[in-house]
Design an enzyme around this catalytic site. Structure first.
Site, PDB file in Angstrom:
ATOM      1  N   ASN A 179       0.850  -1.194   0.000  1.00 26.77           N
ATOM      2  CA  ASN A 179       0.000   0.000   0.000  1.00 26.77           C
ATOM      3  C   ASN A 179       0.885   1.242   0.000  1.00 26.77           C
ATOM      4  OD1 ASN A 179      -0.289  -1.350   2.890  1.00 26.77           O
ATOM      5  ND2 ASN A 179      -0.574   0.817   3.291  1.00 26.77           N
ATOM      6  N   ASP A 180       0.768   2.142   0.944  1.00 26.53           N
ATOM      7  CA  ASP A 180       1.327   3.488   0.843  1.00 26.53           C
ATOM      8  C   ASP A 180       2.772   3.555   0.331  1.00 26.53           C
ATOM      9  OD1 ASP A 180      -0.975   3.626   2.329  1.00 26.53           O
ATOM     10  OD2 ASP A 180      -0.085   4.665   4.030  1.00 26.53           O
TER      11      ASP A 180
ATOM     12  N   TRP B 237      -3.428  -7.487   3.615  1.00 25.70           N
ATOM     13  CA  TRP B 237      -2.694  -6.595   4.515  1.00 25.70           C
ATOM     14  C   TRP B 237      -2.244  -7.375   5.745  1.00 25.70           C
ATOM     15  CZ3 TRP B 237      -2.845  -4.854   9.521  1.00 25.70           C
ATOM     16  CH2 TRP B 237      -2.141  -3.674   9.809  1.00 25.70           C
TER      17      TRP B 237
ATOM     18  N   SER C  46       3.999   3.800   7.801  1.00 22.77           N
ATOM     19  CA  SER C  46       4.479   4.742   6.786  1.00 22.77           C
ATOM     20  C   SER C  46       5.399   5.824   7.343  1.00 22.77           C
ATOM     21  CB  SER C  46       3.292   5.399   6.084  1.00 22.77           C
ATOM     22  OG  SER C  46       2.651   4.486   5.239  1.00 22.77           O
TER      23      SER C  46
ATOM     24  N   ARG D 177       0.940   9.004  13.494  1.00 19.98           N
ATOM     25  CA  ARG D 177       1.656   8.219  12.495  1.00 19.98           C
ATOM     26  C   ARG D 177       1.968   9.006  11.201  1.00 19.98           C
ATOM     27  NH1 ARG D 177      -3.378   5.889  13.237  1.00 19.98           N
ATOM     28  NH2 ARG D 177      -4.884   6.036  11.528  1.00 19.98           N
ATOM     29  N   ASP D 178       2.833   8.359  10.394  1.00 19.63           N
ATOM     30  CA  ASP D 178       3.154   8.766   9.022  1.00 19.63           C
ATOM     31  C   ASP D 178       3.999  10.043   8.967  1.00 19.63           C
ATOM     32  OD1 ASP D 178       1.392   6.665   8.579  1.00 19.63           O
ATOM     33  OD2 ASP D 178      -0.281   7.972   8.047  1.00 19.63           O
TER      34      ASP D 178
ATOM     35  N   GLU E  74      -4.221  11.156   7.689  1.00 17.80           N
ATOM     36  CA  GLU E  74      -3.086  10.275   7.463  1.00 17.80           C
ATOM     37  C   GLU E  74      -2.132  10.883   6.435  1.00 17.80           C
ATOM     38  OE1 GLU E  74      -4.073   5.777   8.547  1.00 17.80           O
ATOM     39  OE2 GLU E  74      -4.672   6.294   6.502  1.00 17.80           O
TER      40      GLU E  74
END
Length: 490
Positions: A40-41, A65, A101, A169-170, A226
């Site tokens: 994914n990301d 996932w 991420s 996050r991220d 996000e």
């Protein structure tokens, strides 16, 4: 398990599944995808030691996932991507349930990855269901990465910020002056989105600066922001976000989650990003999430790559042991107080052959040599004597993906009700002709379409799953219409 052992184990399993996955017809021919299993990301998009690097969220053990690793590819030209060893695996107490991420930056000749360490908690008796912290890994060669001893380098948020501490996050890192900054996505206790910003002089010791941007419960901007990115785009500044839970507004915001931006100005003294535009989408199609930008100082431009999929979408390729792909690299520009995104010019290296037509059409028309499943189609529709058009792509006896435009409503539509296995629905966007013309630049791969309208003013991207036989292209005018067509096999 030690980090190196976990990486080696993941590599071996990836190689075991790769042959099966590579034989699937829907595998992209020129987009980034993992050798096998789930991605994914995009993460860590950067330029280091003469190459563009892109990492991605990766579960090497399943096409579903799972505990996130970081996969890795690199390219000298943004076109030909080479697989590199898996960069990160979840092995430590602070990231044992996922290396989530993050981003990358060069410092003193080394490449640093700043990422979110994720730990799942048992909240059956109440309390948080996770711990998320910001962690660092470093490489001296861009191939092998070691987690630093000081992890997590950002352990927690300051108290009394009205923020849910478990949603943190991220991180996206950049340098301004003598300081490094990172923006991180968070959620308020009222469940609205925010981003916070930290600063550091060494990437190890971080100081909380401020809540960089926020939304109120009255705004339709979702419950969590996000994958935030701070971007400098031809003299403008932008905050790019992937808000979760934006509610539909008519035929807008129909995807389960969105990706878009605010234009504004960053105050580095206070740490506040002052918005001066409304939230706008970067892509109006079905499949586009978690875009990550990089400042390409070599060519003085801002580049973007996104996950060309969407959460909770049907992904028929999963039964063939792979899932997910990346968008083509896009160049961002601010024009008319909005972000345009265009295909990177380097993609012209993919062209194998060219067919050109300039012709007035008055009925459904197909052109010799204008068909296939991997191509770039550039076309101008002159609407001076026409009400609009329909363009059918990936056509077979039973399949078609339909795009259309109506001059009165100014609505451009993408319909995939007959696009093949497992997908359906329609997306639309309002756009004005330019000089009575609509220009399209379309990139087709085995299981994807990316449609750029009027030099990237609007974009619609989608996964589709047609059969091998679905290669036809049909132009249908509503009136008498001049068409100017350049078709490139890829």
């Amino acid at each position: 398990m030690k980090h190196n052992e976990a990486l080696l184990k993941a590599e071996k399993f990836q190689q075991k599944m790769e042959t099966i996955a590579q034989n699937d017809y829907w595998r992209p021919q020129y987009h980034i995808a993992a050798p096998a299993n789930w991605i994914n990301d995009p993460n860590g998009f950067c330029f280091y030691k003469g190459e563009y690097h892109l990492f991605y969220q990766y579960h090497p053990y399943s096409s579903q996932w799972g505990p996130m690793h970081w996969g890795h590819v690199a390219s000298k030209d943004l076109v030909n991507w080479e697989l590199r060893p898996i960069a990160l695996a979840p092995t430590d107490e602070y990231d044992k349930d996922g290396c989530f991420s993050g981003s990358a930056i060069e410092k003193d000749g080394n490449l640093y990855l700043l990422y979110t360490g994720h730990v799942d908690l048992d909240n059956s008796n109440g309390g948080n269901d996770r711990i998320e912290t910001q962690c660092l890994a470093v490489s001296h060669d861009g191939l092998c990465f070691d987690k630093v001893e000081n992890n997590p380098v950002i352990k927690s948020l300051p108290e009394n910020l009205n923020i849910k501490t478990e949603h943190f996050r991220d991180p996206k890192v950049w340098k301004h002056g003598d300081w490094y900054y990172t923006v991180v996505g968070v959620q308020t206790k009222e469940e609205s989105g925010q981003v916070v910003v930290y600063k550091s002089q060494d990437l190890i010791n971080w100081e909380f600066l401020n809540i960089m941007a926020t939304s109120s419960v009255k705004e339709n901007l979702g419950f969590m922001w996000e994958c935030p990115n701070f971007a400098e785009v031809n003299g403008h500044e932008a905050l790019i976000l992937s808000p979760q839970g934006v509610k539909p507004e008519g035929n807008k915001f129909l995807n389960v989650h969105q990706s878009g931006y605010f234009l504004g100005k960053m105050d580095y003294q206070t740490g506040i990003f002052h918005r001066d535009s409304k939230f706008d989408l970067l892509d109006y199609g079905f499949d586009f999430y978690a875009p990550q930008i990089m400042q390409d100082e070599k060519n003085n431009r801002c580049l973007m790559i996104a996950w060309l999929d969407m959460w909770e979408s049907n992904m028929p390729e999963q039964e063939n042991h792979w899932a997910g792909m990346m968008s083509i690299p896009r160049v961002l520009e601010v024009k008319n107080n909005m972000i345009y995104s265009k295909p990177a010019e380097e993609l012209s290296k993919l062209h194998k052959s060219k067919v050109h037509y300039e012709q007035v059409i008055e009925e459904a028309t197909s052109f010799e040599g204008v068909n296939g499943d991997c191509y770039q189609l550039d076309v101008d529709f002159d609407l001076k004597n026409a009400q609009g058009f329909v363009l059918k792509l990936r056509v077979s006896a039973t399949e078609e993906t339909v795009i259309s435009y109506d001059k009165d409503t100014k609505i451009f539509k993408l319909n995939r009700d007959k696009s093949g296995r497992g997908v359906n629905g329609e997306r639309e966007v309002a756009i004005e002709p330019i000089g009575e013309k609509i220009n399209l630049q379309i990139f087709s791969d085995r299981s994807s379409l990316e449609i750029f309208i009027n030099d990237g003013q609007r974009v619609l991207s989608s996964r589709i799953y047609p059969s091998k036989e679905a290669k036809g292209i049909v132009f249908i005018p509503n009136g008498s219409m001049n068409t100017n067509i350049d078709f490139y096999q890829i």
